[in-house]
Design an enzyme around this catalytic site. Structure first.
Site, short mmCIF file in Angstrom:
data_model
loop_
_atom_site.label_atom_id
_atom_site.label_comp_id
_atom_site.label_asym_id
_atom_site.label_seq_id
_atom_site.Cartn_x
_atom_site.Cartn_y
_atom_site.Cartn_z
N HIS A 97 65.63 29.71 56.33
CA HIS A 97 66.42 30.85 55.86
C HIS A 97 67.80 30.85 56.48
CE1 HIS A 97 65.92 32.92 59.70
NE2 HIS A 97 64.60 32.87 59.59
N CYS A 105 61.00 30.15 62.65
CA CYS A 105 61.54 29.59 61.41
C CYS A 105 62.61 28.54 61.72
CB CYS A 105 62.13 30.70 60.56
SG CYS A 105 60.93 31.96 60.07
#
Length: 197
Positions: A97, A105
Site C-alpha cells: 500500500h 505490510c
C-alpha cells in the site's frame, strides 16, 4: 504496457519491489521501486500481531484490490495462503500500500503505489486470473544464500529459492502449490494451488 500480464517480486532486505511484464514468451523487468517501509526482520510472518511482513508466494485477484484504502491505494497479498495455513500461521490485512507506514505490510510512496496498482488492475482487467507476488528475504544470489546457511529459516528460504530460480531460468513465474508443508512447483496429490481469493 497497461493490460499485459504482470508479476511482482519483493526483496525484503534490499527494500525493493520489482514489476515485471510479459513481453513475448518471457517476462521483462518493467521497473524497480524502493519499498518505503516494511516492519519486522528477515523470516516469514508467523502470527497475527507479530508486526512481521510475510515471505512466500502469493496471488492477487480483483477482490484483493482496495482502491478506497486509508493508505491511498492497496492490494492484499492473500496472507495466509495454503502453505501458511498448513503451518498454522495467522494474520490479516497484509498489504502492499501507499502512505509509507507499516505494521506488517510493504509500504510504498503514493506515487509508486499509483503505478503498481494501475499495472496490477489493468492485468486483471485484461484477463489475467491473478498477478503473482513472490516475496523473498533477500536477493537470492549463491553468495548471499551461502551466507544464510545455518540460520533458523535456511530450509524455508531454500524452498523459496527453488521458485526464484525457476523464474530466472524460464522467464515465467512458476505455478506454485502447497504440498505436505512445502512449496512445490508442479501439481501432485494432496497439493493446493497458491491462489488468490
Amino acid at each position: 504496457v497497461l493490460g499485459q500480464p504482470a508479476y511482482i517480486r519483493i526483496f525484503k532486505q534490499q527494500a525493493e519491489l520489482e514489476v515485471w511484464l510479459k513481453a513475448g514468451d518471457r517476462y521483462a523487468l518493467y521497473r524497480s521501486y524502493p519499498i518505503c517501509r516494511y516492519s519486522g526482520r528477515l523470516g516469514p510472518k508467523l502470527k497475527e500481531g507479530d508486526r512481521q511482513a510475510p515471505e512466500g508466494f502469493y496471488a492477487v485477484t480483483r477482490k484483493q484490490l482496495n482502491p478506497a484504502s486509508r493508505h491511498h491505494l492497496a492490494f492484499n497479498l492473500g496472507f495466509p495462503n495454503a502453505y501458511d495455513r498448513a503451518h498454522g500461521r495467522t494474520g490479516s490485512y497484509l498489504m502492499v500500500h501507499g502512505g509509507c507506514s507499516s505494521i506488517g505490510c510493504y509500504a510504498m510512496t503514493d506515487a509508486a503505489v499509483d503505478d503498481i496498482y494501475r499495472i496490477v488492475e489493468a492485468a486483471l482487467d485484461h484477463g489475467a486470473e491473478h498477478v503473482p507476488v513472490h516475496v523473498f528475504p533477500f536477493k537470492m544470489t549463491p553468495q548471499r544464500f551461502a551466507a544464510a546457511t545455518g540460520e533458523r529459516w535456511t530450509e524455508f528460504w531454500r524452498n523459496l529459492k527453488t521458485g526464484h530460480d525457476l523464474f530466472e531460468k524460464n522467464g515465467e513465474p512458476p505455478e506454485v502449490y502447497a504440498c505436505g508443508g512445502r512449496y512445490r512447483f508442479r501439481p501432485g496429490s494432496n497439493c493446493q494451488p497458491i491462489a488468490g481469493w
